[in-house]
Write a protein that holds these residues in place. Structure first.
Motif, PDB file in Angstrom:
ATOM      1  N   HIS A  42      36.532  40.186  31.940  1.00  0.00           N
ATOM      2  CA  HIS A  42      35.447  39.089  32.359  1.00  0.00           C
ATOM      3  C   HIS A  42      35.555  37.462  32.067  1.00  0.00           C
ATOM      4  O   HIS A  42      35.017  36.656  33.010  1.00  0.00           O
ATOM      5  CB  HIS A  42      34.029  39.320  31.748  1.00  0.00           C
ATOM      6  N   ILE A  43      36.297  37.434  31.638  1.00  0.00           N
ATOM      7  CA  ILE A  43      36.838  35.720  31.140  1.00  0.00           C
ATOM      8  C   ILE A  43      37.712  35.737  32.040  1.00  0.00           C
ATOM      9  O   ILE A  43      37.707  34.410  32.465  1.00  0.00           O
ATOM     10  CB  ILE A  43      37.202  36.079  30.220  1.00  0.00           C
ATOM     11  N   ASN A  44      38.817  36.526  32.649  1.00  0.00           N
ATOM     12  CA  ASN A  44      39.820  36.271  33.656  1.00  0.00           C
ATOM     13  C   ASN A  44      39.370  36.267  34.735  1.00  0.00           C
ATOM     14  O   ASN A  44      39.576  35.642  35.575  1.00  0.00           O
ATOM     15  CB  ASN A  44      41.158  37.018  32.680  1.00  0.00           C
ATOM     16  N   TRP A  45      37.913  37.520  35.124  1.00  0.00           N
ATOM     17  CA  TRP A  45      38.534  37.784  36.735  1.00  0.00           C
ATOM     18  C   TRP A  45      36.310  37.522  36.827  1.00  0.00           C
ATOM     19  O   TRP A  45      36.548  37.284  38.198  1.00  0.00           O
ATOM     20  CB  TRP A  45      38.214  38.934  36.884  1.00  0.00           C
ATOM     21  N   THR A  46      35.589  37.583  36.292  1.00  0.00           N
ATOM     22  CA  THR A  46      34.054  37.270  36.638  1.00  0.00           C
ATOM     23  C   THR A  46      34.118  35.888  36.696  1.00  0.00           C
ATOM     24  O   THR A  46      33.415  35.158  37.281  1.00  0.00           O
ATOM     25  CB  THR A  46      32.695  37.907  36.097  1.00  0.00           C
ATOM     26  N   TYR A  47      34.210  35.282  35.240  1.00  0.00           N
ATOM     27  CA  TYR A  47      33.903  33.608  34.743  1.00  0.00           C
ATOM     28  C   TYR A  47      34.778  32.740  36.433  1.00  0.00           C
ATOM     29  O   TYR A  47      33.873  31.821  36.986  1.00  0.00           O
ATOM     30  CB  TYR A  47      34.167  33.304  34.069  1.00  0.00           C
ATOM     31  N   PRO A  48      35.366  33.022  36.236  1.00  0.00           N
ATOM     32  CA  PRO A  48      36.566  31.684  37.748  1.00  0.00           C
ATOM     33  C   PRO A  48      36.302  32.456  39.449  1.00  0.00           C
ATOM     34  O   PRO A  48      36.734  31.859  39.533  1.00  0.00           O
ATOM     35  CB  PRO A  48      38.029  31.924  36.492  1.00  0.00           C
ATOM     36  N   GLY A  49      36.139  33.417  39.494  1.00  0.00           N
ATOM     37  CA  GLY A  49      35.511  33.318  40.083  1.00  0.00           C
ATOM     38  C   GLY A  49      35.921  34.752  40.996  1.00  0.00           C
ATOM     39  O   GLY A  49      35.906  34.455  41.992  1.00  0.00           O
ATOM     40  N   SER A 232      53.517  27.773  44.637  1.00  0.00           N
ATOM     41  CA  SER A 232      52.934  26.467  42.949  1.00  0.00           C
ATOM     42  C   SER A 232      51.441  26.389  43.207  1.00  0.00           C
ATOM     43  O   SER A 232      51.677  25.640  44.507  1.00  0.00           O
ATOM     44  CB  SER A 232      53.557  25.377  43.492  1.00  0.00           C
ATOM     45  N   ILE A 233      50.969  25.998  42.348  1.00  0.00           N
ATOM     46  CA  ILE A 233      49.766  25.856  42.289  1.00  0.00           C
ATOM     47  C   ILE A 233      49.974  24.171  41.572  1.00  0.00           C
ATOM     48  O   ILE A 233      50.177  24.241  40.397  1.00  0.00           O
ATOM     49  CB  ILE A 233      49.046  26.596  41.144  1.00  0.00           C
ATOM     50  N   PRO A 234      49.360  23.453  42.500  1.00  0.00           N
ATOM     51  CA  PRO A 234      49.789  22.209  41.824  1.00  0.00           C
ATOM     52  C   PRO A 234      48.744  21.262  40.929  1.00  0.00           C
ATOM     53  O   PRO A 234      47.735  21.606  40.800  1.00  0.00           O
ATOM     54  CB  PRO A 234      48.591  21.145  43.280  1.00  0.00           C
ATOM     55  N   ASP A 235      49.560  20.488  39.946  1.00  0.00           N
ATOM     56  CA  ASP A 235      48.637  20.099  39.030  1.00  0.00           C
ATOM     57  C   ASP A 235      47.933  20.445  38.073  1.00  0.00           C
ATOM     58  O   ASP A 235      47.052  20.325  37.369  1.00  0.00           O
ATOM     59  CB  ASP A 235      47.489  18.574  39.022  1.00  0.00           C
ATOM     60  N   ARG A 236      48.025  22.031  38.095  1.00  0.00           N
ATOM     61  CA  ARG A 236      47.782  22.859  36.764  1.00  0.00           C
ATOM     62  C   ARG A 236      48.200  23.433  35.722  1.00  0.00           C
ATOM     63  O   ARG A 236      49.804  23.654  36.441  1.00  0.00           O
ATOM     64  CB  ARG A 236      47.078  23.909  38.033  1.00  0.00           C
ATOM     65  N   ASP A 237      47.945  23.287  34.731  1.00  0.00           N
ATOM     66  CA  ASP A 237      48.682  24.060  33.339  1.00  0.00           C
ATOM     67  C   ASP A 237      48.465  25.535  33.291  1.00  0.00           C
ATOM     68  O   ASP A 237      47.106  26.102  34.039  1.00  0.00           O
ATOM     69  CB  ASP A 237      48.958  23.171  32.144  1.00  0.00           C
ATOM     70  N   VAL A 242      44.088  29.961  36.062  1.00  0.00           N
ATOM     71  CA  VAL A 242      43.353  30.883  36.053  1.00  0.00           C
ATOM     72  C   VAL A 242      42.340  31.247  37.605  1.00  0.00           C
ATOM     73  O   VAL A 242      42.937  31.992  38.603  1.00  0.00           O
ATOM     74  CB  VAL A 242      42.860  31.937  35.199  1.00  0.00           C
ATOM     75  N   GLY A 243      41.790  29.731  37.781  1.00  0.00           N
ATOM     76  CA  GLY A 243      40.655  30.368  38.457  1.00  0.00           C
ATOM     77  C   GLY A 243      40.802  29.882  40.022  1.00  0.00           C
ATOM     78  O   GLY A 243      39.535  28.964  40.631  1.00  0.00           O
ATOM     79  N   ASP A 244      42.329  28.570  40.038  1.00  0.00           N
ATOM     80  CA  ASP A 244      42.275  27.247  40.665  1.00  0.00           C
ATOM     81  C   ASP A 244      42.074  28.204  41.868  1.00  0.00           C
ATOM     82  O   ASP A 244      42.930  29.393  42.969  1.00  0.00           O
ATOM     83  CB  ASP A 244      43.832  26.562  41.106  1.00  0.00           C
ATOM     84  N   LYS A 245      41.353  26.892  42.936  1.00  0.00           N
ATOM     85  CA  LYS A 245      41.220  27.403  44.397  1.00  0.00           C
ATOM     86  C   LYS A 245      42.565  27.881  45.163  1.00  0.00           C
ATOM     87  O   LYS A 245      42.454  28.409  45.985  1.00  0.00           O
ATOM     88  CB  LYS A 245      40.433  26.336  45.573  1.00  0.00           C
ATOM     89  N   VAL A 246      43.536  27.099  44.902  1.00  0.00           N
ATOM     90  CA  VAL A 246      44.796  27.791  45.839  1.00  0.00           C
ATOM     91  C   VAL A 246      45.236  28.142  45.719  1.00  0.00           C
ATOM     92  O   VAL A 246      46.300  29.449  46.427  1.00  0.00           O
ATOM     93  CB  VAL A 246      45.854  26.372  45.343  1.00  0.00           C
ATOM     94  N   PHE A 247      45.441  29.110  44.123  1.00  0.00           N
ATOM     95  CA  PHE A 247      45.633  30.230  43.902  1.00  0.00           C
ATOM     96  C   PHE A 247      44.864  31.224  44.365  1.00  0.00           C
ATOM     97  O   PHE A 247      45.633  32.414  45.167  1.00  0.00           O
ATOM     98  CB  PHE A 247      45.578  30.726  42.121  1.00  0.00           C
ATOM     99  N   LYS A 248      43.448  31.106  44.712  1.00  0.00           N
ATOM    100  CA  LYS A 248      42.274  33.005  45.254  1.00  0.00           C
ATOM    101  C   LYS A 248      43.183  32.484  46.743  1.00  0.00           C
ATOM    102  O   LYS A 248      42.525  33.829  47.515  1.00  0.00           O
ATOM    103  CB  LYS A 248      40.930  31.208  44.896  1.00  0.00           C
ATOM    104  N   ALA A 249      43.223  31.334  47.530  1.00  0.00           N
ATOM    105  CA  ALA A 249      43.392  31.634  48.751  1.00  0.00           C
ATOM    106  C   ALA A 249      44.537  31.641  49.448  1.00  0.00           C
ATOM    107  O   ALA A 249      45.080  32.533  49.777  1.00  0.00           O
ATOM    108  CB  ALA A 249      43.135  29.241  49.230  1.00  0.00           C
ATOM    109  N   GLY A 250      45.594  31.575  48.499  1.00  0.00           N
ATOM    110  CA  GLY A 250      47.150  32.003  48.504  1.00  0.00           C
ATOM    111  C   GLY A 250      47.396  33.752  48.413  1.00  0.00           C
ATOM    112  O   GLY A 250      47.999  34.138  49.149  1.00  0.00           O
ATOM    113  N   ALA A 251      46.596  34.138  47.680  1.00  0.00           N
ATOM    114  CA  ALA A 251      46.334  35.103  46.881  1.00  0.00           C
ATOM    115  C   ALA A 251      45.933  36.094  47.987  1.00  0.00           C
ATOM    116  O   ALA A 251      45.881  37.154  48.779  1.00  0.00           O
ATOM    117  CB  ALA A 251      45.244  35.502  46.219  1.00  0.00           C
TER     118      ALA A 251
END
Length: 260
Positions: A42-49, A232-237, A242-251
């Motif tokens: 849930h913490i990794n996949w549900t809550y970050p959308g 690359s997910i810009p400006d994220r550590d 985990v929940g960045d929109k660039v990551f989701k869109a790229g996936a």
């Protein structure tokens, strides 16, 4: 402040003698999601959308709590957390659900598990998305063993290592079994050789934040895996990526392009 998405009901099954909890939601082609160290499904996949993103894209989403985490069984021997064993938990879940082949999405430790699953059981993984883990899959391991010491410290105030403090505070926030997590970090820091990584034949997207000091860069790993791509997910550590929109869109773009 927006409210968190609702928790999905968890089920359990026996994975070679270890009770593993998971949720299964949505309809369509499946995606098996494997969370990172000290996290949960849930913490990794549900809550970050991610669940919302994937189900809206017409996917069935299955996510497990890794052994020692969340609602799954807690074990206290580091040897019980070798990455090959956790990869077998994931394979056993696919067997339990009657899923012959699927996309697998991992983050951090979950990406390490994903890589081992894809390498050891190539017939079960149609494509892999590995977030939060780059070249440290094969060179250096991301998380130091000092995290175990931080988890075992009597109080948070006694932890001086910044990374250790971060994971100790996170474990306290999630009310995790810190003894089980300490065993996990000692047992799961397993490297894959370059030759093993090169033997992964499915398409692999490797997504890492540009400020991530834990994962290692994605490009060198993408160069080793025959069908590897770097994102690359810009400006994220490590944590916010985990929940960045660039990551989701790229996936989603990756899955569309490769047709799985």
């Amino acid at each position: 402040m927006p409210s968190l998405p609702s928790r999905l009901p968890m089920q359990t099954f026996d994975a070679n003698g270890v009770e593993i909890a998971y949720f299964d939601t949505g309809a369509g082609e499946p995606v098996l999601c494997i969370h990172g160290f000290a996290s949960t499904a849930h913490i990794n996949w549900t809550y970050p959308g991610w669940v919302e993103t994937l189900t809206k894209a017409g996917r069935r989403v299955i996510a497990l709590d890794n052994r020692g985490h969340g609602a799954s069984q807690k074990l206290y021997d580091p040897a019980a957390y070798h990455t090959t064993l956790m990869a077998e938990d994931a394979r056993a879940l696919l067997d339990h659900l009657g899923i012959a082949r699927t996309v697998v999405l991992g983050y951090s430790m979950g990406s390490r598990i994903t890589a081992f699953l894809a390498q050891r059981h190539p017939d079960r993984v149609s494509a892999a998305i590995m977030g939060g883990l780059g070249i440290k899959l094969i060179d250096g391991v991301g998380l130091p063993e000092t995290i175990a010491e931080a988890l075992e410290a009597p109080t948070l105030e006694e932890v001086t290592d910044p990374q250790g403090r971060m994971f100790r505070a996170f474990a306290m926030q999630t009310q995790s079994d810190r003894k089980a997590l300490a065993a996990c970090i000692r047992g799961s820091r397993n490297l894959m050789t370059a030759d093993e990584a090169a033997s992964i034949r499915c398409p692999v997207l490797i997504a890492v934040g540009t400020k991530d000091a834990i994962a290692g860069p994605p490009e060198p790993l993408a160069a080793i895996i025959p069908k590897g791509e770097a994102l690359s997910i810009p400006d994220r550590d490590h944590m916010p990526a985990v929940g960045d929109k660039v990551f989701k869109a790229g996936a989603l773009d990756f899955l569309t392009r490769i047709g799985v």
